[in-house]
Write a protein that holds these residues in place. Structure first.
Motif, PDB file in Angstrom:
ATOM      1  N   SER A 187       1.003  -1.106   0.079  1.00 18.63           N
ATOM      2  CA  SER A 187      -0.005  -0.002  -0.128  1.00 18.63           C
ATOM      3  C   SER A 187       1.038   1.164  -0.097  1.00 18.63           C
ATOM      4  O   SER A 187       1.887   1.018   0.661  1.00 18.63           O
ATOM      5  CB  SER A 187      -1.006  -0.125   1.211  1.00 18.63           C
ATOM      6  N   PRO A 188       0.707   2.238  -0.594  1.00 19.26           N
ATOM      7  CA  PRO A 188       1.285   3.706  -0.584  1.00 19.26           C
ATOM      8  C   PRO A 188       1.698   4.171   0.627  1.00 19.26           C
ATOM      9  O   PRO A 188       0.732   4.012   1.471  1.00 19.26           O
ATOM     10  CB  PRO A 188       0.589   4.470  -1.620  1.00 19.26           C
ATOM     11  N   ARG A 190       1.758   6.818   3.336  1.00 18.22           N
ATOM     12  CA  ARG A 190       1.110   7.785   3.783  1.00 18.22           C
ATOM     13  C   ARG A 190       1.576   8.529   5.192  1.00 18.22           C
ATOM     14  O   ARG A 190       1.726   7.691   5.984  1.00 18.22           O
ATOM     15  CB  ARG A 190      -0.480   7.726   3.705  1.00 18.22           C
ATOM     16  N   GLY A 343       0.598   2.651   5.508  1.00 15.77           N
ATOM     17  CA  GLY A 343       0.918   1.881   3.981  1.00 15.77           C
ATOM     18  C   GLY A 343       2.191   0.965   4.358  1.00 15.77           C
ATOM     19  O   GLY A 343       2.702   0.803   5.558  1.00 15.77           O
TER      20      GLY A 343
END
Length: 401
Positions: A187-188, A190, A343
């Protein structure tokens, strides 16, 4: 004797190394920096908040979508276990008024020194100045500070390289490029536990940056909490802001801003405040009367005026503004300046033992995983507890069939 590589010398990596060494395994800890636990030391600069004393159900809710994972992790290493572990290092702890748990020394350095000494006594080998470059077949490839390539083929690997905040301390998130090339679901990154941007006027910014606004009650999306907000040059930060951090960040990503309200006099009801503001002013100037009647600090009075050409003279309007001061947050502070990150490795990319499904024998722990929590002891506890799951998973993976 099986030998295990631990990549990352922060709390998660060191705790996993300790568990595995105590089980009789050979362990080598690699870290790109010249020394270990650098972010751990920085986290303890203002007082090392190890964990929290609140009941487990309330504690676990702080992890949001990762609550199920952390519930399993607490079975391996609970907040009580963390306190007892600290005592085993020779450091006593105490519970603060907020319920947070600290070592009596309030510093991370005595604990880290004792910890590294224990690991050394267990035979753990340390390899600083080794930056992980990825895999060549089953071998791990590292680059030393002199540019030399070092290959190491362990029986199992634990990777605990943190997120992408505070990169100067080692958590630079570069491992995500290696994982992405290996088709490991991510997941990116953040920002989490970060500051937020506010369009302050130049006068307000110059006069009040660095000052704490307290006590205040922050309200957002039907929830409210009391605490302290720190004014920065570009916006706001502090523990009260971090408590709402994920929801505020998500709102900004969805709508471009997050509208919060601050009760600048949480100890006084709106009715009592209105009565004070409705009293005769006599010969006092409006500013002097407002200061005395409201009991607001100079910072709170400046905030009340921020963005207003003139303050309303109507006592009801003024009382309502003091009790629900609107503030628009327009963005998050940079990822590199966040205390932690959301993330990372998606939870569906690992099994129940935190082993990568795409890479058997490789486990991950700590902030590399996609979970987040506010400050208050929840971050360190999560790192220690996920390290315990991964270490137990490695022991099971290496156990004879």
């Amino acid at each position: 004797m099986p030998h295990i590589a631990v990549i990352g010398g922060g709390p998660a990596g060191l705790r996993a190394a300790e568990i595995l060494a105590e089980a009789g395994h050979g362990v080598t800890v690699f870290d790109q920096k010249p020394s270990f636990g650098r972010k751990f030391l920085m986290a303890g600069r203002g007082g090392l908040n190890l964990t929290h004393s609140e009941p487990a159900p309330d504690f676990l809710k702080k992890y949001g979508a990762a609550e199920t994972l952390m519930a399993r992790a607490f079975e391996r290493f609970s907040p009580k276990d963390l306190v007892e572990w600290c005592h085993g290092m020779g450091l006593k702890t105490f519970v603060g008024t907020s319920g947070r748990v600290y070592p009596e020394t309030m510093k991370a350095s005595p604990l880290l020194r004792a910890w590294l000494k224990r690991l050394d006594g267990l035979g753990v080998r340390f390899c600083p100045r080794h930056r992980w470059q990825g895999w060549e077949g089953d071998a791990l490839v590292f680059q030393t500070s002199t540019g030399e390539a070092v290959r190491f083929t362990p029986d199992a690997t634990l990777i605990a390289l943190g997120g992408a905040s505070w990169p100067h301390l080692g958590s630079d998130g570069q491992w995500a490029n290696i994982f992405g090339k290996a088709d490991i679901a991510l997941s990116p990154f953040r920002p989490a536990n970060c500051g937020f941007l506010v369009s302050w006027s130049e006068i307000f910014r110059t006069k009040h940056a660095g000052e704490p606004l307290k006590p205040v009650t922050l309200s957002f999306a039907g929830n409210e909490k009391r605490g302290e907000v720190m004014i920065t040059e570009k916006g706001v930060e502090g523990s009260l802001i971090y408590a709402f951090g994920a929801a505020l960040r998500d709102a900004i990503e969805a709508k471009g801003k997050a509208d919060i309200t601050l009760d600048l006099r949480p100890d006084l009801s709106q009715e009592a405040l209105l009565k004070r503001l409705s009293a005769p002013r006599g010969s006092q100037s409006f500013s002097n009367f407002l200061r005395k009647a409201s009991g607001l600090s100079p910072l709170a009075l400046s905030l009340l005026r921020e963005g207003q050409k003139d303050l309303p003279l109507d006592p009801e309007v003024l009382a309502a503004r003091i009790k629900a001061m609107p503030l628009a947050l327009t963005g998050t502070a940079p990822l590199a300046r966040a205390i932690s990150t959301a993330g990372g490795v998606r939870l569906d990319a690992v099994d129940d033992h935190l082993m990568l499904k795409a890479r058997p024998g490789v486990f991950v722990a700590g902030e590399m995983l996609d979970w987040e929590a506010p400050t208050g002891g929840y971050l360190l506890q999560g790192c220690f507890s996920t390290a315990a799951i991964a270490a137990e998973g490695i022991k099971a993976f290496l156990a004879p069939a």
